[in-house]
Design an enzyme around this catalytic site. Sequence first.
Site, PDB file in Angstrom:
ATOM      1  N   PHE A 138     -12.889  -6.375   1.039  1.00 21.57           N
ATOM      2  CA  PHE A 138     -12.238  -6.973  -0.122  1.00 21.57           C
ATOM      3  C   PHE A 138     -11.251  -8.010   0.391  1.00 21.57           C
ATOM      4  CE2 PHE A 138      -9.096  -7.608  -3.401  1.00 21.57           C
ATOM      5  CZ  PHE A 138      -9.905  -7.806  -4.512  1.00 21.57           C
ATOM      6  N   ASP A 223      -7.555  -9.880   8.279  1.00 18.11           N
ATOM      7  CA  ASP A 223      -6.974  -9.858   6.933  1.00 18.11           C
ATOM      8  C   ASP A 223      -6.077  -8.624   6.841  1.00 18.11           C
ATOM      9  OD1 ASP A 223      -6.359  -9.523   4.265  1.00 18.11           O
ATOM     10  OD2 ASP A 223      -8.366 -10.012   3.533  1.00 18.11           O
ATOM     11  N   LYS A 252       1.046  -9.643  -0.154  1.00 15.44           N
ATOM     12  CA  LYS A 252       1.542  -8.442  -0.817  1.00 15.44           C
ATOM     13  C   LYS A 252       2.975  -8.079  -0.432  1.00 15.44           C
ATOM     14  CE  LYS A 252      -3.000  -6.501  -1.850  1.00 15.44           C
ATOM     15  NZ  LYS A 252      -3.054  -6.972  -3.229  1.00 15.44           N
TER      16      LYS A 252
END
Length: 409
Positions: A138, A223, A252
Amino acid sequence: MNPIIELEKRYSAHNYHPLPVVLTRGEGVYLWDTEGNRYMDMMSAYSAVGHGHANPRLIHALVGQAQRLTLTSRAFYTDRLGPLLEYVCELSGQDRALPMNTGTEAVETALKAARKWAYQVKGVPAGQAEILACEGNFHGRTIAIVGLSSEAQYQQGFGPFPSGLKCIPYNDLEALEAAITPRTAAFLVEPIQGEGGIIIPGRGYLQGCAEICRRHDVLLICDEVQTGLGRTGKVLACQHEGVQPDGLILGKALGGGLLPISLFLAREEVMDVFRPGDHGSTFGGNPLACAVALEALKILVEEQLSERSAELGDYFLRQLRQLRSSLIREVRGQGLFIGIEINPRWTKARAVCEALMKNGLLSKETHEVVVRLAPPLIITQKQIDWALECIIQTFQDLEEKLQPSEASS
């Protein structure tokens, strides 16, 4: 139905399926709904609220900067971007950083950098660069990124997708070696697949990826939008294997749970492909976000949140693995990044999350079979003990009520 939920259902696109709770306030590891009920947050906004809700140091940084300067765009220099980039580059061991807003934007930035590097530095023929990623990944939801996804729903109805994007099995070094061609620009990988269900590769996998990429002159891009900044017990998850990637993606928790900011970081040779006008963002690197992000990084280091995540995560995992329930297939995790895989013969993870919510603990399922536990890194052992009692009681109650589904047995 709650009128606030009805209002959102009426006017919002139905691209989310929230749990039926209306939240209005947060402090530390707790959230309160509009009826005054308190919940422990075991979701942390997909790891974005690592510092806890309304962290006083972050609020102070936010308010102070908001009263001075919030946005100018990168058309001008500000006194906030440089200090942030210096701090994060020294912390991560990377040479340069390019600020964006969301994790998805930082991933897109990485893809653009990798392709241009392939043409300018590696010598790949124009228009032929390839990017490799893993099944179950993802990396975001833009057209290009879902073109790298193996999840049917993420792609259905959104094609055609850009060419030069390939998926290979996760945790499979032979598959990576076999997939690389002279046109391969980069391998984009999550050190732990978060949205995929807290999938942890075998020991040595990331180190093996780094060696293969180095041998074939392929960029290794990690990532760490979810796994970075203390979540797994290290500042970066790739540090568990001593891997220094060619490119790194952060987001985030970088914004301290207050506002979005992300970064693509890379070594000099990679970042030097960008020239003025190649890439940018109106809000990318804005002073408000930079002030908060710098304070968030300083808190991470000064309050030893990574070390706290390692210690408490180990404790949490050990206690959860002692839980005996027919509903649980496996408990896995690293640091405070934990997944409980539910046995689908009994129920779905959504039902478990709804039951946990009724008992005062908030989380969210992923891929219908995994309940994720990722609390703010400031959580205490006493608070984890309360969460354990809640989880144990919830599974006991569910097991008494449920019988294995004949349809799925």
